[in-house]
Design a protein around this motif. Structure first.
Motif, mmCIF file in Angstrom:
data_model
loop_
_atom_site.group_PDB
_atom_site.id
_atom_site.type_symbol
_atom_site.label_atom_id
_atom_site.label_comp_id
_atom_site.label_asym_id
_atom_site.label_seq_id
_atom_site.Cartn_x
_atom_site.Cartn_y
_atom_site.Cartn_z
ATOM 1 N N SER A 101 0.864 -1.183 0.000
ATOM 2 C CA SER A 101 0.000 0.000 0.000
ATOM 3 C C SER A 101 0.898 1.229 0.000
ATOM 4 C CB SER A 101 -0.946 0.025 1.202
ATOM 5 O OG SER A 101 -1.913 1.031 1.001
ATOM 6 N N SER A 102 0.361 2.321 -0.548
ATOM 7 C CA SER A 102 1.181 3.538 -0.654
ATOM 8 C C SER A 102 0.295 4.731 -0.906
ATOM 9 C CB SER A 102 2.173 3.396 -1.819
ATOM 10 O OG SER A 102 1.456 3.279 -3.034
ATOM 11 N N SER A 103 0.916 5.919 -0.771
ATOM 12 C CA SER A 103 0.301 7.137 -1.290
ATOM 13 C C SER A 103 0.981 7.389 -2.626
ATOM 14 C CB SER A 103 0.546 8.304 -0.329
ATOM 15 O OG SER A 103 0.139 9.508 -0.936
ATOM 16 N N THR A 104 0.211 7.229 -3.699
ATOM 17 C CA THR A 104 0.763 7.392 -5.051
ATOM 18 C C THR A 104 1.282 8.817 -5.233
ATOM 19 O OG1 THR A 104 -0.887 5.841 -5.809
ATOM 20 C CG2 THR A 104 0.143 7.192 -7.508
ATOM 21 N N MET A 105 2.320 8.977 -6.043
ATOM 22 C CA MET A 105 2.884 10.316 -6.244
ATOM 23 C C MET A 105 1.783 11.265 -6.746
ATOM 24 S SD MET A 105 5.372 9.373 -9.451
ATOM 25 C CE MET A 105 6.118 10.981 -9.580
ATOM 26 N N PRO A 106 1.686 12.465 -6.124
ATOM 27 C CA PRO A 106 0.595 13.377 -6.471
ATOM 28 C C PRO A 106 0.530 13.704 -7.955
ATOM 29 C CG PRO A 106 1.702 14.115 -4.480
ATOM 30 C CD PRO A 106 2.510 12.963 -5.007
ATOM 31 N N GLY A 107 1.694 13.807 -8.610
ATOM 32 C CA GLY A 107 1.702 14.128 -10.044
ATOM 33 C C GLY A 107 0.934 13.098 -10.840
ATOM 34 N N LEU A 108 1.102 11.824 -10.501
ATOM 35 C CA LEU A 108 0.401 10.760 -11.223
ATOM 36 C C LEU A 108 -1.094 10.789 -10.891
ATOM 37 C CD1 LEU A 108 0.211 8.303 -13.006
ATOM 38 C CD2 LEU A 108 1.122 6.910 -11.127
ATOM 39 N N VAL A 109 -1.400 11.023 -9.611
ATOM 40 C CA VAL A 109 -2.818 11.070 -9.215
ATOM 41 C C VAL A 109 -3.545 12.166 -10.003
ATOM 42 C CG1 VAL A 109 -4.425 11.552 -7.331
ATOM 43 C CG2 VAL A 109 -2.399 10.147 -6.895
ATOM 44 N N VAL A 110 -2.966 13.367 -10.044
ATOM 45 C CA VAL A 110 -3.704 14.449 -10.734
ATOM 46 C C VAL A 110 -3.692 14.250 -12.252
ATOM 47 C CG1 VAL A 110 -3.511 16.194 -8.933
ATOM 48 C CG2 VAL A 110 -1.795 16.117 -10.695
ATOM 49 N N ARG A 111 -2.601 13.662 -12.760
ATOM 50 C CA ARG A 111 -2.588 13.395 -14.211
ATOM 51 C C ARG A 111 -3.727 12.435 -14.563
ATOM 52 N NH1 ARG A 111 1.811 10.125 -17.128
ATOM 53 N NH2 ARG A 111 3.049 10.681 -15.328
ATOM 54 N N MET A 112 -3.916 11.417 -13.711
ATOM 55 C CA MET A 112 -4.992 10.455 -13.985
ATOM 56 C C MET A 112 -6.362 11.134 -13.869
ATOM 57 S SD MET A 112 -3.431 7.036 -12.157
ATOM 58 C CE MET A 112 -4.853 5.979 -12.447
ATOM 59 N N LEU A 113 -6.523 12.006 -12.872
ATOM 60 C CA LEU A 113 -7.820 12.681 -12.724
ATOM 61 C C LEU A 113 -8.085 13.603 -13.914
ATOM 62 C CD1 LEU A 113 -7.581 13.372 -8.889
ATOM 63 C CD2 LEU A 113 -9.161 11.792 -10.030
ATOM 64 N N GLU A 114 -7.031 14.252 -14.395
ATOM 65 C CA GLU A 114 -7.178 15.104 -15.591
ATOM 66 C C GLU A 114 -7.514 14.236 -16.810
ATOM 67 O OE1 GLU A 114 -7.093 18.384 -15.671
ATOM 68 O OE2 GLU A 114 -5.600 19.207 -14.290
ATOM 69 N N ASP A 115 -6.790 13.115 -16.973
ATOM 70 C CA ASP A 115 -7.027 12.242 -18.130
ATOM 71 C C ASP A 115 -8.435 11.655 -18.107
ATOM 72 O OD1 ASP A 115 -4.521 12.644 -19.143
ATOM 73 O OD2 ASP A 115 -3.652 10.797 -18.337
ATOM 74 N N LEU A 116 -8.921 11.412 -16.904
ATOM 75 C CA LEU A 116 -10.251 10.808 -16.759
ATOM 76 C C LEU A 116 -11.352 11.830 -17.061
ATOM 77 C CD1 LEU A 116 -11.679 8.195 -15.909
ATOM 78 C CD2 LEU A 116 -11.518 8.937 -13.542
ATOM 79 N N ASP A 117 -10.942 13.103 -17.126
ATOM 80 C CA ASP A 117 -11.878 14.179 -17.429
ATOM 81 C C ASP A 117 -13.035 14.182 -16.417
ATOM 82 O OD1 ASP A 117 -12.877 16.338 -18.773
ATOM 83 O OD2 ASP A 117 -13.983 15.149 -20.241
ATOM 84 N N VAL A 118 -12.665 14.239 -15.157
ATOM 85 C CA VAL A 118 -13.680 14.290 -14.092
ATOM 86 C C VAL A 118 -14.248 15.705 -14.066
ATOM 87 C CG1 VAL A 118 -14.102 13.996 -11.635
ATOM 88 C CG2 VAL A 118 -12.356 12.603 -12.764
ATOM 89 N N THR A 119 -15.540 15.809 -14.266
ATOM 90 C CA THR A 119 -16.143 17.142 -14.350
ATOM 91 C C THR A 119 -17.046 17.379 -13.144
ATOM 92 O OG1 THR A 119 -17.713 16.041 -15.789
ATOM 93 C CG2 THR A 119 -16.106 17.453 -16.857
ATOM 94 N N GLY A 211 -21.839 5.991 -21.142
ATOM 95 C CA GLY A 211 -20.966 7.150 -21.407
ATOM 96 C C GLY A 211 -19.920 7.356 -20.321
ATOM 97 N N ALA A 212 -19.979 6.537 -19.252
ATOM 98 C CA ALA A 212 -19.012 6.680 -18.154
ATOM 99 C C ALA A 212 -17.616 6.316 -18.643
ATOM 100 C CB ALA A 212 -19.407 5.764 -17.000
ATOM 101 N N ARG A 213 -16.611 6.855 -17.957
ATOM 102 C CA ARG A 213 -15.222 6.519 -18.305
ATOM 103 C C ARG A 213 -14.577 5.735 -17.178
ATOM 104 N NH1 ARG A 213 -13.295 11.990 -21.263
ATOM 105 N NH2 ARG A 213 -14.904 11.845 -22.853
ATOM 106 N N VAL A 214 -13.708 4.822 -17.585
ATOM 107 C CA VAL A 214 -12.976 3.982 -16.628
ATOM 108 C C VAL A 214 -11.493 4.157 -16.909
ATOM 109 C CG1 VAL A 214 -12.572 1.606 -15.835
ATOM 110 C CG2 VAL A 214 -14.857 2.269 -16.664
ATOM 111 N N GLU A 231 -14.470 3.848 -22.427
ATOM 112 C CA GLU A 231 -15.796 4.441 -22.287
ATOM 113 C C GLU A 231 -16.820 3.312 -22.311
ATOM 114 O OE1 GLU A 231 -16.332 8.179 -24.269
ATOM 115 O OE2 GLU A 231 -18.469 7.716 -24.577
ATOM 116 N N VAL A 232 -17.789 3.383 -21.404
ATOM 117 C CA VAL A 232 -18.776 2.309 -21.279
ATOM 118 C C VAL A 232 -20.017 2.680 -22.080
ATOM 119 C CG1 VAL A 232 -20.074 0.906 -19.616
ATOM 120 C CG2 VAL A 232 -17.928 1.980 -18.910
#
Ligand SMILES: C[S@@+](CC[C@H](N)C(=O)[O-])C[C@H]1O[C@@H](n2cnc3c(N)ncnc32)[C@H](O)[C@@H]1O
Length: 395
Positions: A101-119, A211-214, A231-232
């Motif tokens: 278990s870990s706290s993932t590097m913040p850069g990767l976490v936010v990159r994934m949230l940006e890529d996921l296009d969370v609105t 239309g959800a994204r995974v 995309e589902v």
């Protein structure tokens, strides 16, 4: 400077760094990074140390360490548990073990949230709460009620729940197997996993809104990884592509590779005494290549590999099909190249070679040229080669 001012400065500096690196791309996520106190989520962690002759060890870092607060705001992954039980609290000094278990590097976490296009207004399911830091970022941006996070390990989950409470967030927290999703808070607009999976579970697709994204890292037992954005559709089928980069996450616990005991390896070695022998067209170094390992694993999804050497002899790569018992070994030849021995009900390395050669013949396309489609039961991965799609399907 007060402690609060210092921490605010560290958060600001982290946000600046992530923005410069291109990981942080929107005002909304920047605001979340500036507000979420990461130090509350990593009150203690392990720092990786590579010690000559002793290999990789993990040194505990706790709040009483002068470097702790600065390290907490570094763009680094901080490991918080080894071997599913060991925490920094239990370790008097550097210890060995595998991160669980870990706290993932913040850069990767936010990159994934940006890529996921969370609105705004999206309902998000996270698999792998870990320390709760990424959960907190989503709560800050979307509001507590929009975030559901699942953690399989009860101790890790309890620490995350306490840290989230202390930081002022109250998402829906579930302790259990994230592969089952959480029907109680479905449907979801976005699903993000910070553990990797061998197969994308049907439950996620059923619980996703059309239309959800995974966003999830697809892995296997040969150590290949690919971050997939899907995309589902309205029928619970998801299709998408792999994103560039070399991103890996610890595998979802129920999908971890089986541990092969000495007895099973012993039987495999015995079978190799009667093996078919030939020169290999592809060496085991392909398993150390990012996309090569991914392609090999698509071809033989139930195979595990291990390098071993006996009595100071050469390093030999052994591949064992955990489903059929078929086995292959690859031994380096004196003048270069490899000898492959194969035995049992199947030819593991023939299958790896066929896949890798097709990929190489197509010019070794990078992972971002691969696509994936799944209904949660059967999964296909393919890339478009010169003569049409080259695909693998598995269930
Ligand atoms: C890389 S850590 C999570 C990082 C976390 N998002 C953070 O920012 O701190 C991966 C987590 O996934 C959890 N995990 C592994 N398999 C899981 C499963 N099947 N369901 C839910 N959580 C799982 C692990 O226990 C671990 O805490």
């Amino acid at each position: 400077m007060t402690e609060d001012e210092r921490v605010a400065g560290l958060r600001q500096a982290l946000a600046d760094e992530l923005e410069r690196a291109g990981d942080l791309r929107s005002r909304e996520w920047r605001r979340a990074v500036e507000r979420v106190p990461r130090h509350l989520f990593v009150p203690e962690f392990f720092e990786r140390t590579d010690i000559p002759d002793r290999g990789t060890l993990w040194a505990p870092v706790r709040r009483d360490d002068d470097r702790w607060l600065d390290l907490a705001y570094r763009d680094e992954t901080w490991v918080t548990q080894l071997d599913r039980h060991l925490t920094p609290r239990d370790a008097a000094g550097p210890v060995g073990g595998d991160p669980t278990s870990s706290s993932t590097m913040p850069g990767l976490v936010v990159r994934m949230l940006e890529d996921l296009d969370v609105t705004d207004g999206a309902s998000v399911l996270e698999i792998g709460t870990g320390t709760g830091y990424s959960t907190a970022l989503m709560c800050e941006r979307l509001g507590d009620g929009s975030v559901t996070s699942i953690e399989v390990d009860p101790c890790i989950a309890a620490n995350a729940a306490a840290a989230l409470r202390r930081a002022g967030y109250a998402p829906n927290l579930v302790v259990g197997d994230g592969l089952d999703g959480d029907a109680g808070h479905a449907p979801y607009d976005r699903i993000i996993a910070t553990c990797s999976v061998r197969t994308i579970p049907r439950a996620w697709l059923v619980q996703a809104r059309p239309g959800a994204r995974v966003l999830v890292t697809v892995t296997g037992w040969l150590g290949g990884y690919g971050l997939a954005l899907l995309e589902v559709d309205g029928d619970g089928v998801a299709e998408g592509r792999f994103l560039p980069g070399t991103i890996s996450f610890m595998v979802a616990r129920p999908q971890a590779a089986p541990v092969i005991g000495d007895e099973r390896w012993g039987a495999a070695f015995e079978a190799l005494a009667d093996a078919e022998v030939r020169r290999a067209a592809v060496g085991p170094d392909v398993l150390r290549d990012w996309t090569g390992a991914f392609v090999a694993q698509l071809a033989v999804p139930t195979v595990v590999a291990q390098r071993m050497r006996v009595d100071g002899g050469p390093w030999v790569e052994y591949c064992l099909d955990t489903a059929s018992g078929a086995v292959a070994s690859l031994t380096p030849e004196r003048g270069g190249g490899w000898t492959v021995r194969q035995a049992g009900p199947g030819r593991v390395w023939d299958d790896v070679e066929a896949a890798v050669l097709r990929w190489r013949d197509a010019g070794s396309p990078p992972q971002e040229r691969f696509r994936i489609r799944t209904d949660g039961r059967v999964r296909s991965v393919w890339f478009d080669g010169a003569d049409g799609p080259v695909s693998w399907a598995s269930s």
